[in-house]
Enzyme design. Structure first.
Site, short mmCIF file in Angstrom:
data_model
loop_
_atom_site.label_atom_id
_atom_site.label_comp_id
_atom_site.label_asym_id
_atom_site.label_seq_id
_atom_site.Cartn_x
_atom_site.Cartn_y
_atom_site.Cartn_z
N HIS A 148 0.45 -1.21 0.22
CA HIS A 148 0.16 0.35 0.05
C HIS A 148 0.87 1.19 -0.27
CE1 HIS A 148 -2.79 2.67 2.10
NE2 HIS A 148 -3.66 2.68 0.81
N GLU A 160 3.56 0.18 3.41
CA GLU A 160 2.33 -0.34 3.92
C GLU A 160 2.84 -2.09 3.71
OE1 GLU A 160 -0.01 1.75 6.60
OE2 GLU A 160 -1.17 1.27 4.83
#
Ligand code: 3HC
Length: 293
Positions: A148, A160
């Protein structure tokens, strides 16, 4: 030892997909950026060109020739294609950054699971959907995770990395290693709604909108307050305009449907109104604020 990622296929030529393709190409990876729409690909290519120049100007301030070389070499590693199946034939990593729709993501991943090489890792850049649910349609669940990114991708330093219960240790390590290779700082989060950043940022933007709706403070004062009082680079309503109200609404609606009792995920009246009026934020010229075209 985690497998090395040399070729990356980025699916989705929007803001996030083009940013991911750019950072991968500028850090030495061969990249194919895929989108079904050729106009989207042309726009993506143009914005990557502009943003690479911005990076070159900053990094090679004292040496314009080196900057030009960096841009040319980065661009030489980047291809665009409208043919997904062909693009993944010899790839090491597929990063999906298409619309936030589970059915669309399922169609995409199931169509390439048998075509991509056995070793290839699959990842989704979803903002809010469950990685395990996206991965449920593929056989390679052990080689599937979440990667992410944050907007603007070339600037925001965080990545992430999400592992599901089925993501293997080797795949997880390979994703962490790739994140490091593209210059990001990785954090890990379980496969929970919004992971870390959006789980905090989306309710924060929603709460700012509710504060504005109640008339407790003006939009301008809410934003100034959080910039000068909390040191944030943008205020919450500016940030909501920057992220795009269609995106934020899709996230909130999805969470509200799944967790109807959580007051943090309740629909936001002013956000819904803006979306209904086509005022999606900076990209459409108006949101909580008006922008010059
Ligand atoms: N590509 C390359 N470089 C870029 C860029 C891009 N797309 N956008 C900005 N930059 C560079 C600029 O060239 C500039 O470089 P310089 O410092 O060498 O001059 C630097 O970034 C700062 O840009 P600007 O001067 O244009 O503007 P600001 O100083 O106001 O910074 C900002 C802009 C970086 C966007 C800053 O306001 C910021 O950090 N805002 C918060 C962004 C944020 O929170 N993003 C996360 C959103 S949530 C998300 O993405 C998750 C998703 O799932 C919804």
């Amino acid at each position: 030892m985690a497998a090395l990622v040399r070729h990356v296929t980025v699916v989705g030529g929007g803001l996030m997909g083009s940013g991911i393709a750019q950072v991968a190409a500028q850090t030495g990876h061969r990249v194919t950026l895929v989108d079904v729409n050729n106009d989207v690909l042309k726009k993506a290519q143009a914005s990557i060109n502009v943003n690479l120049q911005r990076v070159a100007k900053k990094v090679y301030k004292e040496d314009p020739a080196a900057g030009e070389k960096f841009v040319a070499e980065s661009l030489s590693r980047l291809n665009t294609s409208a043919d997904l199946k062909d693009a993944v034939k010899s790839t090491d990593l597929v990063v999906e950054a298409i619309v936030e729709n589970m059915a669309a993501k399922h169609t995409l991943f199931s169509s390439i699971d048998k075509i991509a090489p056995e070793h290839a890792l699959f990842a989704s850049n979803t903002s809010s959907l469950s990685i395990a649910e996206i991965a449920s349609v593929v056989d390679r669940k052990d080689r599937f995770g979440g990667l992410h990114f944050f907007n603007p991708v070339p600037v925001m330093k965080l990545l992430e990395v999400i592992r599901t219960q089925e993501t293997s240790e080797e795949s997880y390590q390979a994703m962490l290693a790739w994140g490091k290779a593209i210059g990001k700082t990785c954090i890990t989060c379980k496969d929970t709604p919004g992971f870390v950043v959006n789980r905090l940022l989306v309710p924060y933007m929603a709460e700012a909108a509710r504060l504005y709706e109640r008339g407790d403070a003006s939009a301008r004062d809410i934003d100034i307050a959080m910039k000068l009082g909390a040191g944030y680079p943008m205020g919450p309503l500016e940030l909501a305009d920057y992220v795009g109200h269609d995106t934020t609404k899709a996230i909130i609606d999805g969470w509200h449907k799944k967790f109807p009792d959580n007051p943090l995920f309740k629909p936001v009246e002013s956000l819904n109104k803006l979306v209904a009026e086509g005022k999606l934020g900076i990209k459409s010229g108006e949101g909580y604020y008006k922008y010059k075209k």
